[in-house]
Write a protein that holds these residues in place. Structure first.
Motif, PDB file in Angstrom:
ATOM      1  N   TYR A   1       0.839  -1.193   0.000  1.00  0.00           N
ATOM      2  CA  TYR A   1       0.000   0.000   0.000  1.00  0.00           C
ATOM      3  C   TYR A   1       0.875   1.245   0.000  1.00  0.00           C
ATOM      4  O   TYR A   1       2.015   1.236   0.469  1.00  0.00           O
ATOM      5  N   TYR A   2       0.314   2.302  -0.558  1.00  0.00           N
ATOM      6  CA  TYR A   2       0.959   3.608  -0.616  1.00  0.00           C
ATOM      7  C   TYR A   2      -0.040   4.619  -0.057  1.00  0.00           C
ATOM      8  O   TYR A   2      -1.229   4.557  -0.354  1.00  0.00           O
ATOM      9  N   GLU A   3       0.479   5.539   0.752  1.00  0.00           N
ATOM     10  CA  GLU A   3      -0.417   6.511   1.373  1.00  0.00           C
ATOM     11  C   GLU A   3       0.160   7.913   1.220  1.00  0.00           C
ATOM     12  O   GLU A   3       1.367   8.120   1.366  1.00  0.00           O
ATOM     13  N   GLY A   4      -0.692   8.860   0.907  1.00  0.00           N
ATOM     14  CA  GLY A   4      -0.279  10.246   0.789  1.00  0.00           C
ATOM     15  C   GLY A   4      -1.363  11.176   1.285  1.00  0.00           C
ATOM     16  O   GLY A   4      -2.494  10.756   1.567  1.00  0.00           O
ATOM     17  N   VAL A   5      -1.014  12.456   1.415  1.00  0.00           N
ATOM     18  CA  VAL A   5      -1.974  13.487   1.815  1.00  0.00           C
ATOM     19  C   VAL A   5      -1.956  14.564   0.734  1.00  0.00           C
ATOM     20  O   VAL A   5      -0.899  15.145   0.437  1.00  0.00           O
ATOM     21  N   PHE A   6      -3.128  14.817   0.150  1.00  0.00           N
ATOM     22  CA  PHE A   6      -3.268  15.765  -0.949  1.00  0.00           C
ATOM     23  C   PHE A   6      -4.440  16.700  -0.662  1.00  0.00           C
ATOM     24  O   PHE A   6      -5.438  16.288  -0.063  1.00  0.00           O
ATOM     25  N   GLN A   7      -4.299  17.922  -1.116  1.00  0.00           N
ATOM     26  CA  GLN A   7      -5.393  18.878  -0.974  1.00  0.00           C
ATOM     27  C   GLN A   7      -6.274  18.847  -2.216  1.00  0.00           C
ATOM     28  O   GLN A   7      -5.783  18.809  -3.346  1.00  0.00           O
ATOM     29  N   ALA A   8      -7.570  18.855  -1.996  1.00  0.00           N
ATOM     30  CA  ALA A   8      -8.515  18.863  -3.112  1.00  0.00           C
ATOM     31  C   ALA A   8      -8.553  20.249  -3.741  1.00  0.00           C
ATOM     32  O   ALA A   8      -8.712  21.246  -3.034  1.00  0.00           O
ATOM     33  N   VAL A   9      -8.410  20.325  -5.043  1.00  0.00           N
ATOM     34  CA  VAL A   9      -8.439  21.611  -5.736  1.00  0.00           C
ATOM     35  C   VAL A   9      -9.699  21.765  -6.585  1.00  0.00           C
ATOM     36  O   VAL A   9      -9.956  22.842  -7.116  1.00  0.00           O
ATOM     37  N   GLY A  10     -10.465  20.712  -6.714  1.00  0.00           N
ATOM     38  CA  GLY A  10     -11.699  20.774  -7.490  1.00  0.00           C
ATOM     39  C   GLY A  10     -12.782  19.947  -6.829  1.00  0.00           C
ATOM     40  O   GLY A  10     -12.755  19.695  -5.619  1.00  0.00           O
ATOM     41  N   LYS A  11     -13.734  19.495  -7.626  1.00  0.00           N
ATOM     42  CA  LYS A  11     -14.848  18.714  -7.108  1.00  0.00           C
ATOM     43  C   LYS A  11     -14.524  17.231  -7.019  1.00  0.00           C
ATOM     44  O   LYS A  11     -15.322  16.454  -6.504  1.00  0.00           O
ATOM     45  N   SER A  12     -13.377  16.841  -7.554  1.00  0.00           N
ATOM     46  CA  SER A  12     -12.974  15.441  -7.492  1.00  0.00           C
ATOM     47  C   SER A  12     -11.457  15.368  -7.413  1.00  0.00           C
ATOM     48  O   SER A  12     -10.753  16.347  -7.683  1.00  0.00           O
ATOM     49  N   ILE A  13     -10.949  14.211  -7.027  1.00  0.00           N
ATOM     50  CA  ILE A  13      -9.525  13.911  -7.067  1.00  0.00           C
ATOM     51  C   ILE A  13      -9.324  12.774  -8.049  1.00  0.00           C
ATOM     52  O   ILE A  13     -10.061  11.775  -8.017  1.00  0.00           O
ATOM     53  N   SER A  14      -8.351  12.915  -8.938  1.00  0.00           N
ATOM     54  CA  SER A  14      -8.057  11.842  -9.872  1.00  0.00           C
ATOM     55  C   SER A  14      -6.885  11.023  -9.353  1.00  0.00           C
ATOM     56  O   SER A  14      -5.855  11.569  -8.958  1.00  0.00           O
ATOM     57  N   VAL A  15      -7.064   9.710  -9.318  1.00  0.00           N
ATOM     58  CA  VAL A  15      -6.023   8.762  -8.940  1.00  0.00           C
ATOM     59  C   VAL A  15      -5.777   7.888 -10.166  1.00  0.00           C
ATOM     60  O   VAL A  15      -6.683   7.192 -10.627  1.00  0.00           O
TER      61      VAL A  15
END
Length: 522
Positions: free
Chosen positions: A147-161
């Motif tokens: 597993y990989y874990e990160g912390v990202f801030q949402a800049v729109g209405k969705s997050i793309s992975v």
């Protein structure tokens, strides 16, 4: 050492109220079982099938009866012909500007057949940033998932992975599960998430030898791995977790690593680190009920980290937001003069600080998304950021590569088997100089709004199934030098203004039912 910048140290005590009232609202989370077509319950969470979030790829079931349900399916993506193509989950709706823990899980299970015994290596991407390379070979050899874990801030209405096919990918890349959990306002809040993300290296519960700690003990379902061998705390724990910004679970204070006297030394994390800048957090609580004086200093690779840290039963945390590291990392906890107890540590987190990539201008992204919706079979990689990462730009899309406003300057989807219609929203891509959509099966009319593309030089819509008239607005494009509309089903009169436009290479025959203005001949 002079080469190390001083850490930004925050001493956080339980009596301080340092978190937002919004934390009383449960975090909004997504648990996605990739490759599954049914909803299941596992790890006290409800896992949804992934079909709502992605259309590319194929579901594969692993015929391994001993594998837990979440790992029994994968979604795989075709490697052939897709070098530098990305396949993206669009996960939402989410809360704009909120911080999200993003965790991806991978278990290969021989998904690509007996010819490929080892799992493929590939990239994972969040929004427009390469998060890192996925290499699960060592874990898979031990029948373990990765597993990989990160912390990202949402800049729109969705997050793309996204999963990206790179030069090392030798068989179909895959993914087993994706989790998104919204974090509290105070968690990791010393990081500038407008320019950086955090990529987890290690999160450890020191002196603990039990199963991994996660939800419900951790309200954000973070994973705390056991580290080191030591006995459990025998005193009374009086820790107030609400006073520690990162809100670690109270359970990590039930154990610790310590020594009776002298310094405590350990190597953490266990493996070598790549040369980078890291976010480091450590958590401490005195395990004795009676009043005491437990004070010590901490160094990292012999560089002072904090001096004379006074640890009480209420709990304390220290942070360094940008600490350069590389290779093995050695921690040393040295008792202060007069301290009547040895140093200890209960928990720790270390993240690689990830510089975010650029992003395509939002207006252009919206316009392309609307264009995509008007097509029946847009390219499979038309998800995520259209321009970034740069080597993973969308099929047929060319972007400007200078300045801070990244624009779409060209669309070339010749002979891509496209059907559907040409959206009028394409006219919102005002930096376009080239549109080439010839030799497809597009139907409907040519949008009048294309005349608003003042920088357009080439418009090639030949060999489609377009109908209706030729918009006279195309003559208003001063930069237009090539216009190709032959082999469609257009009708009506060819605008005189186009026929008289100087320097325009204009083809509209054969294949249409067009007439010329009075007095004009072919």
């Amino acid at each position: 050492m002079s080469s190390l910048s001083s850490p930004f140290l925050l001493l956080l005590f339980s009596l301080l109220s340092l978190f937002s009232p919004s934390l009383s609202i449960p975090p909004y989370s997504f648990y996605i079982n990739c490759g599954s077509s049914i909803e299941i319950r596992s790890n006290e969470q409800q896992w949804a099938p992934d079909t709502e979030y992605i259309s590319a790829g194929a579901n594969r079931h692993l015929n391994l009866p001993w594998v837990i349900p979440i790992l029994s399916t994968v979604r795989s993506f075709p490697v052939y012909g897709n070098l530098n193509k990305k396949f993206c989950y669009e996960i939402g709706p989410i809360v704009r500007s909120a911080k999200y823990m993003v965790r991806t899980t991978y278990f290969y299970g021989g998904a690509n057949g007996p010819s490929y015994k080892n799992p493929p290596v590939f990239d994972q991407i969040v929004d427009g940033t390469v998060w890192g390379m996925v290499n699960t070979t060592d874990d898979y050899a031990r029948n373990m998932s990765s597993y990989y874990e990160g912390v990202f801030q949402a800049v729109g209405k969705s997050i793309s992975v996204c999963i990206g096919v790179n030069e090392l990918t030798d068989s179909d890349p895959f993914i087993s599960a994706i989790e998104l959990v919204m974090l509290g306002d105070s968690v990791y809040n010393s990081t500038d998430f407008g320019n950086y993300a955090l990529s987890l290296v290690a999160r450890s519960n020191f002196g603990y030898q039990g199963p991994m700690i996660r939800s419900p003990e951790d309200q954000f379902d973070r994973f705390w791995q056991p580290f080191g061998a030591s006995g459990p705390i025998t005193g009374v724990s009086n820790v107030s977790v609400s006073g520690i910004w990162n809100l670690p679970p109270a359970k990590i204070f039930d154990t610790r690593l310590t020594v009776e006297s002298g310094p405590l030394e350990l190597q953490w994390p266990e493996g070598p680190l790549s040369s980078s800048t890291y976010y480091i957090a450590m958590y401490f609580a005195d395990d004795r009920a009676s009043p005491s004086h437990r004070e010590f200093s901490i160094s990292i690779n012999d560089a002072p980290y904090i001096n004379n840290l006074n640890v009480t039963s209420s709990g304390v945390a220290v942070f360094a937001t940008k600490w350069p590291l590389g290779g093995l990392t050695n921690l040393k906890f040295t008792p202060a003069s007069g301290s009547d107890a040895g140093p200890l540590i209960n928990g720790g987190e270390i993240f690689d600080i990830l510089l975010l990539g650029k992003k395509t201008l939002v207006r252009d992204v919206i316009a392309l998304e609307r264009m995509k919706r008007s097509l029946v079979n847009a390219p499979e990689d038309w998800n995520g950021d259209p321009c970034f990462p740069a080597k993973y730009s969308w099929t047929g899309i060319t972007c400007s590569n200078n300045g801070s406003r990244i624009r779409i300057v060209s669309i070339n989807l010749e002979n891509m088997g496209l059907s559907g219609s040409l959206s009028p929203h394409i006219a919102n891509l005002t930096a376009l100089s080239t549109i080439v959509l010839r030799r497809n099966n597009l139907t409907g009319s040519i949008p009048f709004s294309l005349g608003n593309l003042r920088l357009l030089e080439i418009l090639d819509l030949g060999s489609n199934q377009l109908s209706g008239t030729i918009p006279s607005s195309l003559a208003d494009i001063g930069s237009l030098r090539e216009l190709h509309l032959e082999n469609n089903h257009l009708s009506g009169t060819v605008p005189k203004s186009l026929l008289q436009k100087p320097g325009l290479n204009f083809t509209f025959t054969p294949g249409n039912r067009l007439s010329l203005p009075p007095g004009r001949k072919l």
